[in-house]
Scaffold this active site. Structure first.
Site, PDB file in Angstrom:
ATOM      1  CG  ASP A  44      -1.934   1.102   0.997  1.00  0.00           C
ATOM      2  OD1 ASP A  44      -3.074   0.918   0.909  1.00  0.00           O
ATOM      3  OD2 ASP A  44      -1.404   2.264   1.668  1.00  0.00           O
ATOM      4  CE1 TYR A  49       0.909   7.978   2.527  1.00  0.00           C
ATOM      5  CE2 TYR A  49       1.348   5.445   1.762  1.00  0.00           C
ATOM      6  CZ  TYR A  49       0.551   6.290   2.438  1.00  0.00           C
ATOM      7  OH  TYR A  49      -0.681   5.808   2.936  1.00  0.00           O
ATOM      8  CE  LYS A  74      -3.595   4.690   0.767  1.00  0.00           C
ATOM      9  NZ  LYS A  74      -2.039   4.646   0.760  1.00  0.00           N
ATOM     10  CG  HIS A 104      -4.104  10.019   0.480  1.00  0.00           C
ATOM     11  ND1 HIS A 104      -2.707   9.967   0.019  1.00  0.00           N
ATOM     12  CD2 HIS A 104      -4.304   9.347   1.869  1.00  0.00           C
ATOM     13  CE1 HIS A 104      -2.020   9.396   1.086  1.00  0.00           C
ATOM     14  NE2 HIS A 104      -2.957   9.179   2.034  1.00  0.00           N
ATOM     15  CG  LEU A 183       0.791  -2.162  14.524  1.00  0.00           C
ATOM     16  CD1 LEU A 183       2.185  -2.425  14.135  1.00  0.00           C
ATOM     17  CD2 LEU A 183       0.066  -3.279  15.449  1.00  0.00           C
ATOM     18  CB  ILE A 221      -2.017  -1.676   5.017  1.00  0.00           C
ATOM     19  CG1 ILE A 221      -2.831  -0.471   5.573  1.00  0.00           C
ATOM     20  CG2 ILE A 221      -2.585  -2.151   3.938  1.00  0.00           C
ATOM     21  CD1 ILE A 221      -2.619   0.753   4.600  1.00  0.00           C
ATOM     22  CB  SER A 224       7.497  -2.903  10.253  1.00  0.00           C
ATOM     23  OG  SER A 224       8.839  -3.138  10.778  1.00  0.00           O
ATOM     24  NE  ARG A 229      10.172  -3.475  15.700  1.00  0.00           N
ATOM     25  CZ  ARG A 229      10.398  -2.161  16.044  1.00  0.00           C
ATOM     26  NH1 ARG A 229      10.205  -1.389  15.333  1.00  0.00           N
ATOM     27  NH2 ARG A 229      10.600  -2.073  17.202  1.00  0.00           N
ATOM     28  CG  ASN A 233       3.917  -6.538  11.926  1.00  0.00           C
ATOM     29  OD1 ASN A 233       3.765  -6.821  13.250  1.00  0.00           O
ATOM     30  ND2 ASN A 233       4.266  -5.427  11.793  1.00  0.00           N
TER      31      ASN A 233
HETATM   32  P1  A2P Z   1       9.417   0.339  12.288  1.00  0.00           P
HETATM   33  O1  A2P Z   1       9.006   0.762  10.975  1.00  0.00           O
HETATM   34  O2  A2P Z   1      10.752   1.161  12.938  1.00  0.00           O
HETATM   35  O3  A2P Z   1       9.458  -1.085  12.449  1.00  0.00           O
HETATM   36  P2  A2P Z   1       1.329   1.478  11.983  1.00  0.00           P
HETATM   37  O4  A2P Z   1       1.349   0.147  11.345  1.00  0.00           O
HETATM   38  O5  A2P Z   1       0.152   1.462  13.250  1.00  0.00           O
HETATM   39  O6  A2P Z   1       1.363   2.690  11.329  1.00  0.00           O
HETATM   40  O7  A2P Z   1       2.406   1.395  12.946  1.00  0.00           O
HETATM   41  C1  A2P Z   1       3.807   1.369  12.498  1.00  0.00           C
HETATM   42  C2  A2P Z   1       4.823   1.723  13.672  1.00  0.00           C
HETATM   43  O8  A2P Z   1       4.850   0.496  14.506  1.00  0.00           O
HETATM   44  C3  A2P Z   1       6.257   1.985  13.042  1.00  0.00           C
HETATM   45  O9  A2P Z   1       6.865   2.823  13.905  1.00  0.00           O
HETATM   46  C4  A2P Z   1       7.171   0.434  13.330  1.00  0.00           C
HETATM   47  O10 A2P Z   1       8.302   0.571  13.320  1.00  0.00           O
HETATM   48  C5  A2P Z   1       6.136   0.090  14.475  1.00  0.00           C
HETATM   49  N1  A2P Z   1       6.163  -1.462  14.463  1.00  0.00           N
HETATM   50  C6  A2P Z   1       5.370  -2.177  13.479  1.00  0.00           C
HETATM   51  N2  A2P Z   1       5.534  -3.294  13.597  1.00  0.00           N
HETATM   52  C7  A2P Z   1       5.928  -3.327  14.823  1.00  0.00           C
HETATM   53  C8  A2P Z   1       6.216  -4.802  15.644  1.00  0.00           C
HETATM   54  N3  A2P Z   1       5.650  -6.030  15.233  1.00  0.00           N
HETATM   55  N4  A2P Z   1       6.569  -4.517  17.015  1.00  0.00           N
HETATM   56  C9  A2P Z   1       7.117  -3.334  17.178  1.00  0.00           C
HETATM   57  N5  A2P Z   1       6.913  -2.250  16.639  1.00  0.00           N
HETATM   58  C10 A2P Z   1       6.486  -2.256  15.229  1.00  0.00           C
END
Ligand code: A2P
Length: 268
Positions: A44, A49, A74, A104, A183, A221, A224, A229, A233
């Protein structure tokens, strides 16, 4: 990979990699390449972006056939013409068509861009079209104005931003709600109740927040740039949260079941 069926018949994978706030270049390419290696088949991105070219390069380098990957971009609504901007996106992405093209956000009103979005679809630039950051009132207006109903409304959505009223409005129009920032851009991972549910389920906080969406049939979506991570996920289809754990997460909602998409608009 699990999918949800859109009203136009296309299938959207429940899990994708979001690349909002991922810098263009090596970081973005690597994240997308890792995701594709780890089995993600949905990426996505957005014109705003600034990283569509990196997504395209990673897709080509991965060797994964184009038709196996669902690509969303978008339309930046500060521009004028969804067709011309889609053509630019396709050039940057290096593909003939995106799978999903979203307005968007409803800048200058929710309906003006929709005829252009419909044209982009008619011309084959996008398989499906939809919207993002649209509240229930915005949806009513765009549905009334168009001949095609948006297939998707991508919204800020998580246990803490449950927006039940908006999900209900989407469902009534047969629009699939899709969760960005599931998250809470990382903020919800330290939440006490999320951590307690994670411990109870024997999973990580990220996995239970993501599973909570998936169990409601809502595509996610998560973003990370870390390989481990991105892998973590994706491990959300091999367990089920109990009714009790789902209810504990439901109770985190801070939106009071709103039908709005956002607390405040960032455009004028
Ligand atoms: P990073 O990119 O440094 O791994 P969202 O999807 O809600 O926007 O959240 C994204 C944020 O959460 C990013 O800052 C990402 O950091 C962090 N993040 C994504 N997956 C994880 C995970 N499994 N554990 C801890 N932090 C995570």
């Amino acid at each position: 990979m699990e999918f949800v069926k859109l009203a136009d018949g296309n299938q959207l994978p429940l899990l994708g990699l979001g690349v909002w706030q991922v810098p263009d270049g090596g970081t973005c390419e690597q994240a997308v390449r890792w995701a594709l290696e780890l089995g993600y088949r949905h990426i996505d991105t957005a014109q705003a972006y600034g990283n569509e070219a990196s997504v395209g390069r990673a897709l080509r380098d991965s060797g994964v056939p184009r038709d196996e990957v669902f690509i969303t971009t978008k339309f930046y609504p500060g521009s004028q013409d969804p067709v011309a901007e889609a053509e630019q996106s396709l050039r940057k992405l290096g593909v003939d068509q995106v799978d999903l093209y979203l307005v968007h956000w409803p800048q200058r009103g929710p309906a003006w861009a929709w005829p252009g979005m419909e044209r982009a679809r008619e011309r084959g630039l996008a398989k499906s079209i939809g919207v993002s950051n649209f509240g229930a009132d915005d949806l009513d207006q765009v549905v009334a104005a168009g001949s095609v109903v948006p297939a998707v409304n991508q919204i800020q959505f998580s246990a803490v931003e449950y927006r039940q009223g908006l999900v209900g409005a989407c469902r009534r129009h047969h629009i699939v709600p899709e969760a960005y920032s599931p998250l809470g851009t990382g903020r919800h991972l330290g939440n006490k109740r999320v951590r307690a549910v994670a411990e109870h389920a024997g999973r990580t906080p990220a996995q239970v927040l993501l599973r909570w969406c998936v169990q409601r049939g809502i595509p996610i979506i998560p973003k990370s740039t870390h390989r481990e991570r991105i892998a973590e996920n994706a491990q959300v289809f091999d367990f089920t949260l109990s009714d009790e754990d789902m209810a504990a997460l439901d109770a985190l909602d801070r939106t009071k079941g709103t039908s709005k998409a956002l607390e405040r608009r960032w455009w004028r």
